[in-house]
Scaffold this active site. Structure first.
Site, PDB file in Angstrom:
ATOM      1  N   CYS A  59      45.163  48.600  40.205  1.00 44.43           N
ATOM      2  CA  CYS A  59      45.863  47.398  40.641  1.00 44.43           C
ATOM      3  C   CYS A  59      47.322  47.371  40.159  1.00 44.43           C
ATOM      4  CB  CYS A  59      45.105  46.194  40.085  1.00 44.43           C
ATOM      5  SG  CYS A  59      45.982  44.638  40.295  1.00 44.43           S
ATOM      6  N   ARG A  74      39.677  33.367  43.298  1.00 42.65           N
ATOM      7  CA  ARG A  74      39.446  34.816  43.363  1.00 42.65           C
ATOM      8  C   ARG A  74      39.169  35.388  41.974  1.00 42.65           C
ATOM      9  NH1 ARG A  74      44.776  36.826  44.945  1.00 42.65           N
ATOM     10  NH2 ARG A  74      43.779  38.841  44.672  1.00 42.65           N
ATOM     11  N   SER A 122      40.289  37.997  40.204  1.00 43.42           N
ATOM     12  CA  SER A 122      41.306  39.050  40.176  1.00 43.42           C
ATOM     13  C   SER A 122      41.584  39.556  38.757  1.00 43.42           C
ATOM     14  CB  SER A 122      42.593  38.524  40.813  1.00 43.42           C
ATOM     15  OG  SER A 122      43.072  37.415  40.087  1.00 43.42           O
ATOM     16  N   VAL A 123      42.165  40.739  38.722  1.00 42.52           N
ATOM     17  CA  VAL A 123      42.751  41.274  37.489  1.00 42.52           C
ATOM     18  C   VAL A 123      44.253  41.315  37.706  1.00 42.52           C
ATOM     19  CG1 VAL A 123      40.795  42.650  36.719  1.00 42.52           C
ATOM     20  CG2 VAL A 123      42.371  43.651  38.358  1.00 42.52           C
TER      21      VAL A 123
HETATM   22  N1  LIG Z   1      48.920  37.084  41.458  1.00 43.73           N
HETATM   23  C1  LIG Z   1      48.047  37.950  40.816  1.00 43.73           C
HETATM   24  C2  LIG Z   1      47.429  38.901  41.812  1.00 43.73           C
HETATM   25  C3  LIG Z   1      46.424  39.826  41.199  1.00 43.73           C
HETATM   26  C4  LIG Z   1      45.573  40.511  42.277  1.00 43.73           C
HETATM   27  O1  LIG Z   1      45.631  40.165  43.462  1.00 43.73           O
HETATM   28  N2  LIG Z   1      44.739  41.500  41.875  1.00 43.73           N
HETATM   29  C5  LIG Z   1      43.838  42.141  42.837  1.00 43.73           C
HETATM   30  C6  LIG Z   1      43.756  43.625  42.622  1.00 43.73           C
HETATM   31  S1  LIG Z   1      45.196  44.526  43.041  1.00 43.73           S
HETATM   32  C7  LIG Z   1      42.433  41.637  42.600  1.00 43.73           C
HETATM   33  O2  LIG Z   1      41.941  41.653  41.491  1.00 43.73           O
HETATM   34  N3  LIG Z   1      41.746  41.184  43.652  1.00 43.73           N
HETATM   35  C8  LIG Z   1      40.403  40.735  43.547  1.00 43.73           C
HETATM   36  C9  LIG Z   1      39.999  39.743  44.576  1.00 43.73           C
HETATM   37  O3  LIG Z   1      40.859  39.295  45.324  1.00 43.73           O
HETATM   38  O4  LIG Z   1      38.816  39.420  44.638  1.00 43.73           O
HETATM   39  C10 LIG Z   1      48.821  38.653  39.732  1.00 43.73           C
HETATM   40  O5  LIG Z   1      49.946  39.108  39.993  1.00 43.73           O
HETATM   41  O6  LIG Z   1      48.324  38.727  38.619  1.00 43.73           O
END
Ligand SMILES: N[C@@H](CCC(=O)N[C@@H](CS)C(=O)NCC(=O)O)C(=O)O
Length: 311
Positions: free
Chosen positions: A47, A116, A118-119
């Site tokens: 990521c 979400r 997310s990481v």
């Molecule tokens: N705004 C967040 C975006 C993070 C993000 O979108 N990470 C993606 C991976 S590249 C993720 O974990 N997505 C999981 C999901 O959407 O379920 C940041 O910059 O920390």
């Protein structure tokens, strides 16, 4: 991430990124105090947003102060898995709760969580919750919140210096919209029109960046700043994944952008903070595996060879 595509797309087929939900800071006298060993970063090498935080942790020399856990690159139905349920070289278990997926951490922090999974996630071991899951804020926390524990030369490093803030903010804004998020808007578009509305501004911005970086080592001023970190994580993935699976193929970095390519190669080959936090196996496996609707047989392309050219 395919679920992400469908859930976050508007009727016109354009991808809209949802805002992150945990937005606290680490500061003296606050809910989250700076402490050695209290915090852990959950990240994915795949990521780009998470890798921003790994680079900043390394640049500031915070390895002994903030722990890290690396998820497995194959994001499936339950989101990011840990190595305990999906082993992959260099992926780890969740050292705190032995969770099977990142999702469980979000529910541990907030049983009613509806966003979400997310990481990156900046986790507080003391109160068992998420401090912040927005990379642009986590890198600012790492830039200054732990200075008291660092040797003077590391504490003095400032990647968001007062005198350059306005210029950094300005560049971050259009680079985020058209490049960092632009590649996702191109890749996740579900109509031709939405795709072109993302891919054309993306390449216009790369042309603009090429001019800015001609004869220069850094984007803003004559020093490394967070603006370089934020652009690097997208560019290092560009030829290996975005050019292919996200259809960002009007031009390539190695073939058409000599200044961008030189800037990227210099950062990668001369700064351990950039190459030690970059893992092309995680990157390629993740993007080509996690989106079966875009790549049903999950074949991971062999090229480009090499993933990054030598200096
Ligand atoms: N705004 C967040 C975006 C993070 C993000 O979108 N990470 C993606 C991976 S590249 C993720 O974990 N997505 C999981 C999901 O959407 O379920 C940041 O910059 O920390």
């Amino acid at each position: 991430m395919v679920q992400e595509t469908v859930k976050n797309n508007d009727q016109d087929g354009s991808f809209k990124r949802k805002a992150s939900s945990f937005r606290d800071f680490i500061q003296k006298g606050g809910r989250f105090e700076p402490e050695k060993g209290r915090y852990l970063l959950y990240v994915s090498y795949a990521c780009p947003w998470a890798t921003r935080t790994l680079i900043m942790r390394h640049l500031k020399g915070l390895e002994d102060i903030i722990d890290v856990s690396i998820v497995s690159p194959r994001m499936g139905e339950n989101g990011w898995p840990f190595a305990t349920v999906d082993p992959f070289p260099k992926a780890t278990a969740d050292p705190l709760y032995n969770s099977s997926h990142v999702k469980e951490l979000y529910f541990r922090a907030d049983p009613d969580y509806g966003g979400r999974f997310s990481v990156p996630v900046l986790w507080d071991k003391k109160t068992h919750t998420i401090v912040n899951n927005e990379s642009s804020e986590i890198i600012r926390i790492l830039n200054s919140a732990f200075n008291e524990f660092l040797p003077a030369e590391k504490a003095a490093l400032d990647f968001y210096p007062e005198k350059l803030r306005q210029e950094i903010d300005e560049i971050n804004e259009w680079v985020y919209d058209t490049v960092n998020n632009g590649v996702y808007r191109a890749g996740f578009a579900t109509t031709q029109q939405a795709y072109e509305a993302a891919v054309l501004p993306l390449f216009a911005s790369l042309d603009r960046l090429e001019k800015i970086l001609t004869g220069k080592d850094f984007l803003v001023g004559d020093q490394l700043t967070e603006a370089d970190v934020r652009l690097f994580v997208t560019l290092i993935r560009f030829d290996p994944v975005y050019h292919g699976i996200f259809k960002c193929n009007i031009r390539s970095i190695r073939g058409d952008y000599p200044a961008l390519n030189l800037w990227m190669r210099k950062l990668y080959w001369t700064h351990p903070s950039f190459n030690e936090t970059c893992d092309f196996d995680h990157i390629k496996e993740s993007y080509y595996w996690s989106r079966p609707s875009m790549n049903p047989y999950r074949i991971v392309p062999v090229g480009p060879v090499p993933h990054i050219l030598p200096l």
